[in-house]
Write an enzyme that holds these catalytic residues in place. Sequence first.
Site, short mmCIF file in Angstrom:
data_model
loop_
_atom_site.label_atom_id
_atom_site.label_comp_id
_atom_site.label_asym_id
_atom_site.label_seq_id
_atom_site.Cartn_x
_atom_site.Cartn_y
_atom_site.Cartn_z
N LYS A 35 0.95 -1.22 0.27
CA LYS A 35 -0.16 -0.25 0.12
C LYS A 35 0.87 1.28 0.01
CE LYS A 35 -0.39 -0.23 4.97
NZ LYS A 35 -1.22 -0.79 6.39
N ARG A 130 -10.91 0.09 15.49
CA ARG A 130 -10.69 0.73 14.20
C ARG A 130 -11.44 0.62 13.14
NH1 ARG A 130 -4.72 1.66 11.75
NH2 ARG A 130 -5.31 -0.46 11.10
N TYR A 253 17.30 29.07 9.85
CA TYR A 253 16.05 29.65 10.36
C TYR A 253 15.88 29.71 11.99
CZ TYR A 253 14.15 30.32 5.56
OH TYR A 253 14.18 30.67 4.68
N MET A 301 13.34 24.44 3.91
CA MET A 301 12.58 23.42 2.79
C MET A 301 13.40 22.90 1.92
SD MET A 301 9.97 25.30 -0.27
CE MET A 301 8.74 25.86 0.93
C1 LIG Z 1 -0.58 -1.76 6.48
C2 LIG Z 1 -1.03 -3.18 6.90
C3 LIG Z 1 -0.47 -4.19 7.15
C4 LIG Z 1 1.14 -4.20 7.38
O1 LIG Z 1 1.67 -3.45 8.51
P1 LIG Z 1 3.39 -3.54 8.96
O2 LIG Z 1 3.38 -3.00 10.42
O3 LIG Z 1 3.88 -2.30 7.95
O4 LIG Z 1 3.87 -4.86 8.95
C5 LIG Z 1 -0.75 -5.50 7.63
N1 LIG Z 1 -2.24 -5.58 7.76
C6 LIG Z 1 -3.13 -4.24 7.52
C7 LIG Z 1 -4.54 -4.52 7.44
C8 LIG Z 1 -2.43 -3.20 7.17
O5 LIG Z 1 -3.31 -2.20 6.95
#
Ligand SMILES: *Cc1c(COP(=O)(O)O)cnc(C)c1O
Length: 356
Positions: A35, A130, A253, A301
Amino acid sequence: MTRPIKAIVHSKAITHNYNQVKQIAPASRAFAVVKANAYGHGLERAAKALAHADGFGILEIEGALALRRWGMKQPVLLLEGVFSQSELIEAARQDFFVAIHEPNHLMWLEQTPLARPLHIFLKLNTGMNRLGFPAEQARELVGRLGQLSSVASVTLMAHFATADEPAKGIEKQFSRFQHATEGLKLPISLANSAATFAYPQTRNDWVRPGIVLYGASPFDDRSAKDLGLQAAMTLQSQLISVQHLQPGDAVGYGATFIADRPMRIGVVACGYADGYPRHAPAGTPVSVAGQRTRLVGRVSMDMLTIDITDIPQAQIGSPVELWGSEVPIDDVARSAGTIGYELMCAIALRVPVHEG
Ligand SMILES: *Cc1c(COP(=O)(O)O)cnc(C)c1O
């Protein structure tokens, strides 16, 4: 010559890290989680490095479709489910595995004519609060799903909130899952990276590693190296200027850093608009000309400044590693009060990505 910053992605490291997961969990199949543009590494490059993976886990259906276009034939799990009925139709056409976590999803499954029955991952809430149906509904939901001609199979899925924190552990969530699903003879997928490494009892049928594929550690007390992982990204640039400070002189800065002795300061072509965290404080590690040193002054930046007082060979054009195999991304993240995940996902569009 163009601005010298680049992100070098090491495909071989991604392949190695996936194989490392398979060694840790040899009895499980593993969805390579790609992802968020493969955590900033580029979806296509990562997918090709993971072409031998048992499956892929992703959120964005556009990315899932791209995986198919690139010839990936293995299971692709939509980790967050679908966001509309039309996505469900597309998911069935492509034979994607689909997580369901809301009554809406059930309704769509009941009402939508699909090209073929779907492999469903029934997401259960075991305490993270969640996503997911209350775990106690598992039996009833499995019964309902079993009656639908749109469902080819059901896998039980849950996610841990604290698998990366040994002091908190997973016991409460794990026992709630076990209690709620006792006797259901279905495949199970529970483990993210942290659970895969820390809790053998969570490995089950499918593990879902993400962060470890990219060579960072989910744990505070175990480094990526401890886990046998290789850094998949090097963020590198060069010194573009050198400044000489006298005691009392400030840099950057806010004049937040003031020299207490004569100092040489290297100016690096990398700033927060490249994805480097602006809140990284003085002392954050960085390497120049192969030697480790520290950030000083505020990150701008487009630039940041580092202490090269004791590195006489550092000069304009010297290579700088912001993170990579010399400076673990987890060390930078810890110093900046965040996690490796956020840094790698935040690499800016203007940073060219090279294979290395
Ligand atoms: C992102 C995600 C993972 C992977 O998590 P990591 O901590 O990066 O290994 C696994 N399961 C779900 C449902 C996720 O959204």
